[in-house]
Design an enzyme around this catalytic site. Structure first.
Site, PDB file in Angstrom:
ATOM      1  N   GLU A 243     -19.534 -13.322  42.426  1.00  0.00           N
ATOM      2  CA  GLU A 243     -19.907 -12.572  43.742  1.00  0.00           C
ATOM      3  C   GLU A 243     -19.450 -11.151  43.643  1.00  0.00           C
ATOM      4  OE1 GLU A 243     -18.912 -16.958  44.935  1.00  0.00           O
ATOM      5  OE2 GLU A 243     -18.256 -15.288  43.427  1.00  0.00           O
TER       6      GLU A 243
ATOM      7  N   ASP B 245     -25.431 -27.764  47.040  1.00  0.00           N
ATOM      8  CA  ASP B 245     -24.343 -28.776  47.562  1.00  0.00           C
ATOM      9  C   ASP B 245     -23.934 -28.078  48.775  1.00  0.00           C
ATOM     10  OD1 ASP B 245     -23.319 -26.290  46.270  1.00  0.00           O
ATOM     11  OD2 ASP B 245     -21.565 -27.418  45.186  1.00  0.00           O
TER      12      ASP B 245
END
Length: 323
Positions: A273, A187
């Site tokens: 992350e 996306d």
């Protein structure tokens, strides 16, 4: 009889002497300088074009040039392969998202696409899509457990870990070629310049990401070539306040840290992350890219949610069309 022979001899003698004198004079005359005749190549100027004389090399030049032309060019170092791991799942915009991403990847040299479906088996839609995409690719699948599909929990954890496992299995028993790993969600929108930047990653490289965190962009703050902080709109206290599309990792680092994976237990949305990068690097070791993190080369665009409210109101088409 003798008198006849002597008379003929004296008649021919003057002519013999004249011939000998002319030959002697001719041999003493200096030879004219040799002027090389121009050599015309039948290929000069193309077929039907004017034939131009090719200059002959002077003494010694031709041999030197021939020797130089025979020397093989020095071998170029192998170009690192970019391994792009893309988690995907079934939804109305899935094929549209993958098509946009494939159109970008086709323009990137030496790229291998690892597409991982959130499913219990490979879907026909994605299988057909990859077969027609014309890209070096690997099609994997792994379902997300139902208990982890609740709102507020991290997404695509199992799929990214499946991509990591495939890389380690493929390169674990041999000397790995130079490579770079990048988590390319379907996306996002990617500039081709981004792939040029990440290809020189030595350990872990970072750059800004646009349209994320409730701001126009987020980026690492850089001073004297080192990351010293984060410009972000959400949780600036994160160890690595960076989006998944904002970093790349050397393949050698992935292989040297076989236990580095994305965690489920204890992880929070937006923290994956940091949880992953803490296992393989430190902030001081990060390599700023994109002009010291001052250029946006990837955007978290996200396709607008599709309005299908009229689908149940009307009869379905008699033709089955894949969207």
């Amino acid at each position: 009889m003798k008198s006849v022979l002597f008379s003929r001899f004296f008649i021919l003698l003057p002519w013999i002497l004249i011939v000998i004198i002319m030959l002697d004079v001719d041999t003493r005359r200096p030879a004219p300088p040799l002027t090389p005749r121009p050599y015309f190549s039948p290929y000069a100027g193309g077929r039907g074009g004017a034939r131009l004389p090719l200059r002959r090399a002077g003494p010694g030049r031709g041999r030197e040039q021939r020797n130089e032309s025979r020397r093989p060019p020095p071998p170029e170092p192998p170009q690192p392969t970019i391994y792009a791991i893309t988690p995907t799942y079934s939804r109305p915009v899935q094929k549209a998202e993958l098509t946009r991403l494939a159109n970008t990847f086709r323009q990137v040299a030496q790229l291998h696409w690892i597409l991982v479906e959130d499913a219990a088996a490979r879907s026909e839609l994605v299988s057909r899509f990859l077969a027609r995409a014309g890209l070096p690719s690997t099609h994997l699948y792994v379902p997300t457990p139902r208990r982890y599909k609740r709102p507020g929990l991290p997404r695509a954890t199992e799929q990214r870990n499946a991509g990591l496992a495939w890389l380690r299995q493929r390169h674990g028993h041999q000397r790995a070629q130079p490579g770079v790993l990048f988590f390319a969600d379907d996306d996002n929108t990617y500039s081709l310049e981004l792939f040029q930047e990440m290809r020189t990653t030595r350990k872990v490289s970072v750059w800004p990401v646009g349209l994320v965190g409730g701001r126009r962009y987020e980026r690492p703050l850089v001073e004297n070539g080192k990351v010293v902080g984060w410009y972000t709109g959400w949780r600036a206290d994160r160890p690595f306040a960076i989006d998944m599309a904002g970093f790349a990792v050397s393949l050698q680092v992935i292989l040297s840290n076989p236990k580095a994976v994305f965690k489920r237990r204890g992880s929070q949305p937006g923290m994956q992350e940091s949880d992953f990068l803490k296992q393989i690097t430190t902030v001081e070791e990060l390599e700023p890219k994109a002009s010291n993190c001052t250029k946006v080369l990837v955007w978290h665009t996200r396709t607008e949610k599709v309005n299908l409210a009229n689908e149940p109101k009307y009869h379905l088409d008699s033709v089955t069309i894949e969207v």
